[in-house]
Design an enzyme around this catalytic site. Structure first.
Site, PDB file in Angstrom:
ATOM      1  CD  GLU A 172      26.619 -32.800 -61.358  1.00 39.43           C
ATOM      2  OE1 GLU A 172      26.888 -31.588 -61.234  1.00 39.43           O
ATOM      3  OE2 GLU A 172      27.464 -33.645 -61.700  1.00 39.43           O
ATOM      4  CB  CYS A 178      30.077 -28.534 -61.788  1.00 39.19           C
ATOM      5  SG  CYS A 178      30.515 -29.514 -63.232  1.00 39.19           S
TER       6      CYS A 178
END
Length: 450
Positions: free
Chosen positions: A350, A258
């Protein structure tokens, strides 16, 4: 019912795990609540001793943990060995951190009265963790929760249950029955856990998953660590090692972090140099040699979709070098994308893969604007030889963690957490202890007791 487990390196079946549903979820939560009274009543020192024993037990079986972690992730041996070591260190850190006292001191805050604040465990905590760091993400959550007197029901990702089951087995012997329970299954299993009789939910995963957790949890305490899509602001006087260091961070764990660098933002005057340097560094990284596969078929499909729909004017890909037996695995090469519009999917989504985008900024102000343009705000980095300017810039970047001339550098003592679509709450450091406790104010009258 069972779930089929796949080996990311080959794409082939490697085993199966239990697909938990309402009876299994309810049973795990009951066992956890049954253990809560004894566990929370222990002194911090006694809990620390048991957690230290758990760390020692993991340390005596590091090879087994590393093998189990690698089975579900396909990571290189060195990476999983390092992650097991980090998990052990974090358990030991929280074993001792919970013995410190960060509460306001007792005091005569009201005439004739003495008051103090007692921090108490919340109760049974449902912990749901993703597949990118199965053991580490579990320990980030469960170590502070256990250290502060909560019991935990741990739900690992469906593709990576291995180390969670092993951890629960050791916890049963070192912490006590029911203190840490592992519950395998799929997304539905996690939803059932959130809706069950737990007192709090700690979730690490996607924005979509976090939004669903909040909707199902109602008034329960939630702690969320969600997506990143992290910016990297490179100034004109960035050190020469910038390009190789950024690329090394972007391919660690195949980019499935992340907090990994994702969006490189450079000023006009050195944009061409940045693209050339990053292209060369990315092309030098080979899947199967320098990093492992993506974790699952869905993640590989997301990579393929974004790379096929990008409007990037320049795309530079690396190589995949794996044995014939692994060619059906979820291997994907590095990719550098340059000359993209701001609304390109490679920027707005993402990718969670070994992919870097490069954006051009016409000023430092514009670079900051681009860095803060995404709804996620987990982590970022700034690169410059002028440390004073770089540190000043960190104040203007909206992120929970900002590195200067480095990226993905973390330790147990430093907090990690996001803002915006990256969630709320804190992992790591003594601040994480407050995620799993709640204050109770005690005020006693000093006169007039009968």
């Amino acid at each position: 019912m069972t779930l089929v487990l796949l080996d990311p390196r080959t794409g082939r079946r490697r085993g199966e795990s239990v697909l938990s549903r309402e009876p299994e979820v309810a049973g795990a939560v009951r066992a956890s609540r049954s253990a809560l009274g004894v566990w929370r009543s222990l002194t911090p020192r006694a809990r620390a001793e048991r957690l230290s024993a758990l760390a020692d037990a993991i340390g005596s079986r590091t090879e087994q943990f590393a093998t189990s972690e690698r089975a579900g992730t396909g990571k290189p041996v060195a990476e999983v060995a390092d992650e097991v070591d980090q998990a052990i260190d974090l358990i030991r850190f929280y074993a001792q951190a919970a013995r410190t006292e960060l509460s306001p001191a007792a005091g005569g805050l009201l005439d004739g009265h003495e008051s103090w604040v007692r921090w108490e465990p919340i109760g049974v905590v449902g912990v749901i963790v993703p597949w990118n760091y199965p053991l580490m993400m579990a320990v980030w959550r469960l170590a502070p929760a256990l250290a502060t007197g909560n019991t935990v029901v741990l739900k690992p990702a469906e593709s990576t249950p291995d180390t969670a089951l092993l951890l629960a087995e050791l916890a049963d012997r070192t912490l006590g029955s029911g203190v840490l329970t592992a519950l395998t299954g799929d997304r539905t299993t996690g939803q059932l856990l959130v809706e069950s009789d737990v007192d709090a939910v700690a979730f690490t995963g996607s924005v979509r998953g976090g939004t669903d957790v909040v909707a199902r949890a109602g008034l329960k305490r939630t702690s969320l660590e969600l997506g990143g899509n992290c910016p990297v602001v490179v100034l004109a006087d960035a050190p020469e090692h910038t390009w190789t260091d950024v690329v090394a961070a972007s391919v660690y764990n195949a980019g499935q972090s992340c907090a990994a660098p994702a969006r490189v933002i450079v000023l006009d005057e050195h944009y061409d140099k940045a693209v050339e340097q990053l292209s060369a560094a990315m092309a030098a990284q080979t899947a199967g040699v320098d990093f492992g596969p993506l974790n699952n078929a869905d993640q590989a499909a997301q990579y393929d979709r974004i790379l096929s729909t990008t409007c990037a004017k320049r795309v530079v890909r690396g190589r995949v070098d794996v044995p014939a037996a692994e060619r059906d695995g979820f291997w994907r090469p590095t990719a550098l994308l340059a000359g993209l519009p701001q609304d390109d999917p490679a920027i707005t989504e993402e990718v969670f893969a070994p992919v870097l985008t490069v954006q051009r900024a016409d000023s430092v102000e514009h670079a900051v604007e681009l860095a803060n343009s995404m709804p996620q705000a987990l982590a970022a980095s700034v690169w410059s030889r002028d440390l004073a300017s770089a540190l000043t810039l960190t104040r203007r970047i909206d992120a929970g963690e900002v590195w200067v001339n480095c990226h993905l550098v973390q330790t147990a003592e430093l907090p990690h957490g996001g803002r915006g679509d990256s969630g709320h709450g804190t992992d790591l450091s003594v601040l994480a202890l407050r995620e799993y406790t709640r204050p109770k104010t005690i005020t006693a009258a000093l006169q007039g007791a009968r």
